[in-house]
Design an enzyme around this catalytic site. Structure first.
Site, PDB file in Angstrom:
ATOM      1  N   LYS A 119      -4.088  -3.374  -5.441  1.00 10.50           N
ATOM      2  CA  LYS A 119      -4.137  -4.729  -4.894  1.00 10.50           C
ATOM      3  C   LYS A 119      -3.753  -5.754  -5.957  1.00 10.50           C
ATOM      4  CE  LYS A 119      -7.947  -3.817  -1.834  1.00 10.50           C
ATOM      5  NZ  LYS A 119      -9.390  -3.955  -1.736  1.00 10.50           N
ATOM      6  N   GLY A 177      -9.304   0.042   2.159  1.00  9.39           N
ATOM      7  CA  GLY A 177      -9.870   0.398   3.454  1.00  9.39           C
ATOM      8  C   GLY A 177     -11.284  -0.104   3.648  1.00  9.39           C
ATOM      9  N   GLY A 178     -11.578  -1.273   3.077  1.00 12.99           N
ATOM     10  CA  GLY A 178     -12.876  -1.880   3.317  1.00 12.99           C
ATOM     11  C   GLY A 178     -13.979  -1.324   2.447  1.00 12.99           C
ATOM     12  N   HIS A 221      -5.110 -11.901  11.688  1.00 15.66           N
ATOM     13  CA  HIS A 221      -4.615 -10.809  10.858  1.00 15.66           C
ATOM     14  C   HIS A 221      -3.247 -10.387  11.388  1.00 15.66           C
ATOM     15  CE1 HIS A 221      -5.595  -6.911   8.605  1.00 15.66           C
ATOM     16  NE2 HIS A 221      -4.357  -6.802   9.055  1.00 15.66           N
ATOM     17  N   GLU A 310      -2.186  -7.148   1.579  1.00 17.28           N
ATOM     18  CA  GLU A 310      -1.839  -5.887   0.920  1.00 17.28           C
ATOM     19  C   GLU A 310      -0.639  -5.256   1.610  1.00 17.28           C
ATOM     20  OE1 GLU A 310      -5.690  -3.969   1.570  1.00 17.28           O
ATOM     21  OE2 GLU A 310      -4.719  -2.616   2.972  1.00 17.28           O
ATOM     22  N   ARG A 314       2.901   3.361   4.347  1.00 13.93           N
ATOM     23  CA  ARG A 314       2.815   4.552   5.217  1.00 13.93           C
ATOM     24  C   ARG A 314       3.141   4.152   6.639  1.00 13.93           C
ATOM     25  NH1 ARG A 314      -2.094   3.184   7.867  1.00 13.93           N
ATOM     26  NH2 ARG A 314      -3.493   2.039   6.488  1.00 13.93           N
ATOM     27  N   VAL A 317      -0.962   3.440  12.523  1.00 15.63           N
ATOM     28  CA  VAL A 317      -1.377   3.867  13.852  1.00 15.63           C
ATOM     29  C   VAL A 317      -0.620   3.052  14.903  1.00 15.63           C
ATOM     30  CG1 VAL A 317      -3.350   4.083  15.406  1.00 15.63           C
ATOM     31  CG2 VAL A 317      -3.668   4.355  12.950  1.00 15.63           C
ATOM     32  N   ARG A 367      -7.175   1.046  21.322  1.00 16.07           N
ATOM     33  CA  ARG A 367      -7.660   2.274  20.691  1.00 16.07           C
ATOM     34  C   ARG A 367      -8.955   2.685  21.372  1.00 16.07           C
ATOM     35  NH1 ARG A 367      -6.861   2.055  14.186  1.00 16.07           N
ATOM     36  NH2 ARG A 367      -4.951   0.820  14.136  1.00 16.07           N
TER      37      ARG A 367
END
Lengths: 470, 752
Positions: A119, A177-178, A221, A310, A314, A317, A367
């Site tokens: 980051k 990832g939090g 977001h 960030e 990759r 989803v 989801r």
């Protein structure tokens, strides 16, 4: 079939989607699975092809040694990490490409993964390129007094802006990832939290560096989907809005494009902001020589200022909602980003430019997760006895849950059950179709004590009404 | 008849003593003689007197003949046997016969914290013109006993050495000289609180500047155990004693690579005994002792009263000499140098003078100065010096010039600067308090009317640069060559913590040789530390013209030395250099395992001492990084052993000058160096997964008969014992070192 053979080092629905993409490209493939996953659809689908052994059992998806020995055993030439597991592990990518029997890593170069995986580094790079980032430290802080100084300044800035409840975030530099993030709303408690995170970071990541950032509350977001090749081509596939998340900052409903001024009112020039973040993302990708698929994550505050958060090096989803609203000139079918990703990783040129990409409509992803949305999104475990839905031409479902036999949800992994992707001419139609599809889904199941399954279907239905709204 | 009985048993003693010395009963038909004596004893009343005496005379003649024969050609291995014989004199005999009266302190006999160490307040007297004058001294020594188990064969346990240390300090308080008597095959190698090595290091550190005269006498000087009470102003040695870096058996086991439990070949032990140069005359030649106290040809036994008389004379003389050297009167010193009584002649009954053994402050200063000088000279001339190039000469000139410069810059000027600063701080501090009192009410009223967020002042640390982890930000500045291999290794803790196998390029690259799951540290070569610990390009080696040699002419050692030089490109196991850590300049001594297992000999000791002195004159912190050390280099014998006190003295002088001496242990650190100049540091740290101790598990098993758990020497246990102050992760080494440099140490560092 071609000489290429892809090892799919992942599970669940992404394994199925990669498998399908490989088939489309005429590539051979191999999947891996663990004992808990033996009834997962990805294993059954792979085994259906009778001629060759395509599914290998391993003991752990996270053990690189096992994955590589399967790759050697099955004589694979490339490896697709999917998302999670090894997707953003530069060490894994490096090992794949640098071992004596190298494998093509389907993802960006390992150096890129490494550099953008930090980051701090991303933030510093962004600053150099005049790309806005969240106010806070732009390097790891190892000293308590210095850290407190930064926090104090951030509180001051927020007060100056008239923010009601100012707070700062203390993050482990190496985290993601939090994980390793904590909020501080009073300066007195800062040092305690700082030490806690520092110790956590040291234990967890071996580097006690800590980042301090302003905590933004009222924001959207957004994401920018890029596809690049090793030939220096950079093409974007528009934006997405992923604001609707669970309490654990896990995305639940995603929409493409990022804003829709035709439907919602924004206190700023929405189109201008979208163009801006796309421009910034493309600039940065070009600068680092990005060479595969990637997502630039942004935060847009109420005053319309974007901040780069960030970069996800990759496939994501939610990649398919971007694919659904875009058309590549001359292509016969809809865009498939996973296919494109594999193609460029194997060295192909894109074969099209930004001008060949057009956008049409709105796409929504839901989801479906077995979780209790009223009780902090705790995962539910048990066996699914029935999973069904009405097939529609404008909807696609990705799931590893079989529709014909009962399926026990493994407790070891991510509790995602299915992804539903809806496409509509415009936002209103997409919303309507999403509601319509939701009503047609049937999930039945029994828990350990015979209780009925709990899912987030109602929660998703409620949220559809709020998408894209500030 | 009783007389003849006594004669016979005395004869039997003499024969068994000879058997002890030869180590076998068949030599010269000793067993046959022994049997004859026994027969005679049994038939004492049956044989006619005349016949009996005739027979006794015959045997005695024979025994005397054999004694002469042995005495004429005494081998080093036989000397060792003499020392180990139960008939040899012990400390109790000395206390009884050399001293007039004594009171045992810190326990008595078996009722003792450690019966292997005896401490006593004793009176020693001299006759001058028929008047008796007595002196009080503190006697400290090992008691081997006569086979009593509780004496532990004279092997001091850590708390035994601690007892010795306590009474050394008592002697210091009371201003009485110390006489130490060394009768030990070695220290008892256990790591119980605080560990054998740590305790010995503390003792040597204390003795380095103990403010009373110390005279030591060596009968059996077993390496580190001997040094624990052996540092002294004058070292005497019994002519049939031995003083060695390791027992001949131990050396043989190492030299011959004999596996545990296998029998040691006798000729190999004998060979090692002669190679190690352990006898009194050898040690005198090497300069590791100052004087020999002559014994009867076959060594002194319990009833050799002549020897005790000589020893008393020698102890008094030696103490006189030490005291007189501190005096300014030339005449006195001339007396001291004039030795009375040659070794072969009997000692005089009278002394010329009475000398008071109390010292004035000034004399104490001189005593310590002389002690330091004496030890600093030890081993000089036994290492090799490569020809000095122009650069070396230049460096020497620079060193001389720089001494004055640093004195001026950081001594005088800095002191002045500091004083001015202090005044300013005090004045301005008071001023601001005063101003605040006046201004505060006004400001408060203003803030109430016009509330405004106040911008905080930016915190900038006055000291220290950017603190960045080299690993998070400066990727791969140096990657170990170990990383160039496509294979995986299994973490030794895998079964315990479920660690996954590690890919070697990852492990030795990005992971810095650390298992990401359990934190186990895999060893890395010393170059990694040279490159990653210090600021880029800041490492500047010095004194690399000092090279290890083979001072004892140890057979076959030259070849091994050459091989290591070829293999490592180094000429000693220590690298000394200037370097910087985040801009702070420091002096570093690095012991490396790839050259002779990181063992310390004369060259290493000298380089260490010089580095220490450079740190002192330049007022820089001094870091000893121990990549690995296997102890004292046995092939250099006692020349290696005396590097322990030598380096410790240099260290103590550096620390007391107000410096900062940090020791960091990595991989394996054992024996002599840890028990002296490393272990005496006030700040010692261990890198994770390192092992620190006195003797390895095998030696412990062989000497104590006990098996130790595998983690016995682990850094964690060293921390628990209070040996080290902390465990550092290799990846935090640079940061922690910087932290230590800025927060620890004395007033005399250049950046203070």
């Amino acid at each position: 079939m071609s000489r290429e053979r892809v090892l799919i080092a992942n599970r669940g629905e992404i394994a199925i989607r990669i498998m399908q993409a490989c088939k489309d490209l005429g590539l051979d493939y191999v999947v891996v699975y663990t004992e808990e996953d033996k009834s997962s659809l990805h294993v059954r689908l792979a085994q259906k092809e009778n001629d060759l052994k395509r599914a290998y059992r391993i003991s752990n998806y996270r053990d690189p040694n096992e994955i590589f020995s399967v790759a050697d055993q099955a004589k694979c030439t490339a490896i697709h990490p999917g998302y999670g597991f090894f997707a953003e592990n530069s060490g894994f990518a490096r090992r794949a490409t640098m071992r004596t029997r190298p494998l093509t890593f389907i993802g960006p170069r390992w150096e890129v993964i490494r550099d953008l995986g930090s980051k701090i580094n991303t933030k510093r790079l962004a600053k150099e390129l005049h790309i806005p980032v969240i106010p806070g430290s732009d390097r790891s802080i190892y000293n308590e007094m210095e850290a407190e100084g930064v926090a104090e300044e951030l509180f001051f800035l927020q007060k100056e802006q008239g923010i009601q409840h100012p707070s700062v975030l203390v993050k482990a530099s190496a985290g993601g990832g939090g994980m390793g993030i904590e909020e501080v709303s009073r300066l007195d408690t800062f040092r305690m939290v700082y030490r806690k995170i520092q110790n956590y970071a040291k234990r967890q990541f071996g580097d006690e560096g800590v980042l301090i950032e302003q905590c933004l509350r009222d924001y959207q977001h957004l994401e920018v989907q890029l596809l690049c090749s090793s030939h220096g081509e950079v093409v974007h596939f528009g934006t997405r809005n992923c604001t609707i998340q669970s309490t654990g900052r896990q995305k639940r409903v995603e929409v493409a494009p990022g804003f829709d001024p035709a439907v919602c009112k924004y206190p700023f020039d929405a189109k201008g902001v979208l163009d801006q973040i796309v421009r910034y993302s493309v600039r940065m990708a070009g600068h680092v020589g990005y060479d595969n698929i990637g997502t630039w994550e942004w935060i847009v505050s109420r005053d319309g200022s974007p901040y780069l958060m960030e970069v996800n090096t990759r496939i994501q989803v939610e990649n398919e909602i971007s694919a659904s609203i875009s058309r590549i000139k001359g292509a016969t079918g809809p865009t498939n980003l996973i296919r494109e990703q594999i193609r460029v990783a194997l060295g192909d040129r894109l074969g099209f430019t930004q001008d060949d990409v057009s956008f049409k409509g709105t796409s929504i992803e839901l989801r479906i997760v077995a979780e209790n949305t009223n009780r902090g999104f705790v995962p539910w475990c048990g066996t699914i006895t029935r999973f069904d839905y009405l097939d529609r031409p404008w909807a696609r479902v990705y799931s590893h849950v079989p529709r014909d036999i009962p399926y026990k949800i493994p407790t070891e992994y991510d509790p995602n059950l299915a992804l539903v992707i809806i496409w509509g001419q415009d936002t209103e139609q997409a919303k309507e179709r999403a509601r319509q599809f939701q009503r047609g889904i049937v999930i039945e199941g029994k828990g350990m004590e015979g209780e009925n399954i709990v899912t987030n279907l109602d929660y998703l239905y409620d949220r559809i009404g709020y998408i894209l709204q500030f | 008849m009783t007389d003849s009985g006594k004669l016979l048993s005395r004869l039997a003693d003499r024969i068994s003593y000879l058997i002890d010395i030869k180590g076998e009963s068949t030599w010269g038909n000793l067993d046959e003689l022994q049997r004859q004596v026994q027969d005679l004893h049994r038939s004492l009343f049956e044989i006619k007197e005349a016949e009996l005496y005739k027979e006794i005379d015959r045997i005695e003649d024979r025994v005397s003949f054999l004694e002469d024969r042995i005495a004429r050609r005494l081998t080093p291995a036989e000397v060792v046997n003499i020392v180990r014989s139960v008939q040899r004199f012990t400390l109790t005999d000395i206390l009884e016969n050399v001293y007039d009266s004594y009171t045992e302190l810190g326990g008595e006999g078996e009722c003792n914290i450690d019966p292997a160490v005896v401490v006593a307040r004793a009176t020693i007297s001299r006759k001058v013109k028929n008047r008796l004058y007595s002196h009080q001294v503190m006697v400290i020594g090992h008691e081997k006993g006569r086979g009593e188990e509780y004496r532990n064969g004279g092997c001091a346990r850590p708390w035994g050495n601690d007892k010795a240390l306590r009474y050394m300090l008592v002697a210091e308080t009371e201003g009485i000289p110390i006489h130490s008597f060394i009768f030990t095959p070695g220290a008892y190698p256990i790591e119980d609180y605080p560990g054998a090595a740590q305790q010995i290091a503390r003792n040597i550190y204390a003795m380095a500047r103990l403010k009373v005269p110390i005279v030591s006498f060596i009968s059996e000087g077993g390496s580190g155990g001997a040094e624990a009470i052996g540092l002294s102003d004058l070292r005497l040695m019994a002519s049939r004693g031995y003083y060695s870096v390791i027992s001949p058996e131990g050396a043989a086991a190492i030299e011959g690579k004999i596996r545990e439990g296998e029998k040691l070949p006798r000729d190999l032990v004998e060979h090692c005994a002669s190679q190690l140069k352990i006898t009194a005359s050898d040690n005198l030649k090497l300069g590791t002792i100052d004087r020999i106290v002559e014994e009867p040809p076959l060594g002194a036994r319990r009833e050799d009263y002549g020897f005790f008389r000589r020893l008393r004379y020698e102890m008094v003389r030696a103490t006189d000499e030490v005291v007189l050297r501190t005096k300014n009167f030339r005449a006195f010193r001339a007396y001291a140098l004039k030795r009375q009584g040659e070794e072969k002649v009997s000692v005089p009954e009278d002394f010329d003078l009475v000398i008071n053994w109390n010292l004035t402050e000034l004399e104490i200063e001189r005593l310590l100065e002389l002690r330091s000088k004496k030890y600093r000279e030890l081993g000089k001339g036994f290492f090799l010096k490569k020809s000095r190039g122009l650069g070396q000469k230049f460096r020497k000139a620079k060193a001389i010039a720089s001494k004055g410069y640093y004195e001026l810059r950081y001594g005088l000027l800095r002191l002045h600067h500091r004083n001015v600063q202090k005044v300013i701080e005090e004045v301005s501090g008071e001023g601001s308090v005063f101003f605040k009192k006046v201004a505060e009410p006004v400001r408060a009223a203003y803030d109430f009317v016009f509330p405004q967020p106040r911008r905080p002042a930016k915190v900038i640390r006055p000291d220290g640069p950017d603190r960045r982890s080299i690993f998070a930000e400066e990727w791969e500045p140096y990657v170990s060559p170990l990383a160039n291999e496509d294979r995986t290794v299994t973490c030794p803790n895998a079964s315990k913590y479920g660690c996954m196998d590690l890919w070697v390029p990852d492990l030795y690259g990005e992971l810095c040789g650390v298992c990401p799951n359990c934190g186990h540290h895999f060893p890395l070569e010393y170059q990694w530390y040279l490159k990653n610990l210090f600021d880029k390009g800041s490492v500047q080696e010095f004194n690399n013209h000092i090279a290890s040699g083979n001072p004892l002419g140890f057979q076959g050692f030259d070849e091994r030395l050459r091989r290591d030089i070829r293999r490592t490109g180094r000429t000693s196991s220590i690298i000394t250099f200037d370097a910087r850590v985040f801009g702070i300049r420091l002096v570093v001594a690095m012991l490396i395992g790839s050259f002779r297992g990181g063992t310390v000999g004369t060259a290493e000791g000298e380089k260490f001492v010089r580095a220490c002195d450079i740190a002192r004159t330049t007022r820089r912190p001094f870091l000893a990084y121990v990549h690995t050390t296997g102890g004292i280099r046995i092939q250099e014998g006692t020349l290696g052993v005396v590097q322990m006190p030598k380096c410790t003295i240099a260290v103590r002088e550096y620390i007391e000058s107000g410096g900062l001496y940090i020791v960091v242990y990595d991989n394996n650190s054992y024996a002599g160096p840890v028990a002296s100049f490393l272990g005496c540091s006030l700040y010692q740290f261990g890198i994770r997964s390192s092992r620190i101790g006195f003797a390895g598990p095998r030696v412990i098993r062989e000497t104590t008969g006990k098996n130790v758990p595998p983690d016995y020497h682990s850094a964690k246990n060293a921390l628990k014992r209070g040996h080290i102050q902390g465990i550092w992760d290799r990846r935090d080494f640079r940061k922690n070192l910087y932290e230590a440099l800025t927060t620890m140490g004395g007033h005399n560092l250049y950046y203070r």
